[in-house]
Design an enzyme around this catalytic site. Sequence first.
Site, PDB file in Angstrom:
ATOM      1  N   GLU A   1      20.663  13.725  38.781  1.00  0.00           N
ATOM      2  CA  GLU A   1      20.992  15.148  38.961  1.00  0.00           C
ATOM      3  C   GLU A   1      20.439  15.678  40.293  1.00  0.00           C
ATOM      4  O   GLU A   1      21.109  16.438  40.999  1.00  0.00           O
ATOM      5  CB  GLU A   1      20.405  15.951  37.791  1.00  0.00           C
ATOM      6  CG  GLU A   1      20.749  17.426  37.872  1.00  0.00           C
ATOM      7  CD  GLU A   1      20.004  18.252  36.832  1.00  0.00           C
ATOM      8  OE1 GLU A   1      19.861  17.789  35.685  1.00  0.00           O
ATOM      9  OE2 GLU A   1      19.569  19.363  37.174  1.00  0.00           O
TER      10      GLU A   1
ATOM     11  N   ASN B   1      14.425  14.451  30.010  1.00  0.00           N
ATOM     12  CA  ASN B   1      13.985  15.425  28.998  1.00  0.00           C
ATOM     13  C   ASN B   1      13.225  14.745  27.865  1.00  0.00           C
ATOM     14  O   ASN B   1      12.332  15.339  27.268  1.00  0.00           O
ATOM     15  CB  ASN B   1      15.161  16.289  28.525  1.00  0.00           C
ATOM     16  CG  ASN B   1      16.087  15.569  27.596  1.00  0.00           C
ATOM     17  OD1 ASN B   1      15.876  15.567  26.402  1.00  0.00           O
ATOM     18  ND2 ASN B   1      17.123  14.927  28.139  1.00  0.00           N
TER      19      ASN B   1
HETATM   20  S1  SF4 Z   1      20.201  18.576  28.928  1.00  0.00           S
HETATM   21 FE1  SF4 Z   1      22.305  18.764  28.180  1.00  0.00          FE
HETATM   22  S2  SF4 Z   1      22.827  20.964  28.281  1.00  0.00           S
HETATM   23 FE2  SF4 Z   1      20.992  20.595  29.516  1.00  0.00          FE
HETATM   24  S3  SF4 Z   1      21.804  20.335  31.586  1.00  0.00           S
HETATM   25 FE3  SF4 Z   1      21.543  18.264  30.708  1.00  0.00          FE
HETATM   26  S4  SF4 Z   1      23.521  17.791  29.795  1.00  0.00           S
HETATM   27 FE4  SF4 Z   1      23.505  20.009  30.185  1.00  0.00          FE
END
Ligand code: SF4
Length: 306
Positions: free
Chosen positions: A126, A224
Amino acid sequence: MRVILAGPRGFCAGVNMAIQSLETAIQRFGTPIYVYHEIVHNKWVVDRFRRLGVVFVDDLNEVPEGAHLMYSAHGVHPGIRRQAAQRRLRTIDATCPLVTKVHREAIRFAREGYSIILIGHQGHDEVIGTMGEAARSILLVGRAEEVDTLNVPDPDKVAYLTQTTLSLADAAEIVRRLRRRFPNIVGPPKDDICYATQNRQEAVRQLSARADLVLVVGSRNSSNSQRLTEIARDQGVDARLIDGPADMDPAWFTGIETVLITAGASAPEELVAGCVRWLEERFPTDVEPATVCVEDVHFALASELR
Ligand code: SF4
């Protein structure tokens, strides 16, 4: 053993959209179908699509001219879009709209003459994509200390953006330091750290105090999921990041009475269910769902498939 299932956990709207887009593309165009990088950062999901005939590539030269190419949920560098057009690839864009929002903010701030500080992790897909949108105006900061050595042409014309999957607390600390160094700094109109990242972190923050061990279901390259593991450890609770039940070791559970299970935004619920089954097969287990907030976010399929 008490097993608390943290909610929300697992798939977010962006991951759901990317996976459904790839499934639809397979049905409509057949295989092989090509995806630039992993569709989402999860080994189980990627392996499943590989078995269905999807080819994941890191270099567009591996894609035959005219073939279908999908961009992953993390988005791509604009140079990849140009290269795909030159090779006449039929592209399908499964970038999460919340990532696209950050790209647009980078383009707007650069056009308005700002130096942009992107808070994020070097080398993450990203971050590579977002930096590509404003390569001459953007600087990357990963840790608060790095703020002190930033060099910008005009300290009164600075903006910041963030990767969508950062730790809220870490990002807030960097923003505080940026504000001290650049009092006139401006930020995005709406938080860049996405709703799914925030909610999964909040659930772990609220629930981990009740647990002796936190299991985070997710892959090592999932930003995450890594952050969820760190947040549990920051609360003083032992935490392990696992791809699924195959990674679990009975020795971890000696003396453990309560386990909190969560899952990163790209980890499927099948794997969470597999971890619960693994525990149930070995210990008398009492499962308690604990949801700190309900999500109701959905994204439409990639526009080329609508
Ligand atoms: S975690 Fe999921 S909702 Fe959040 S930016 Fe990434 S793909 Fe999109």
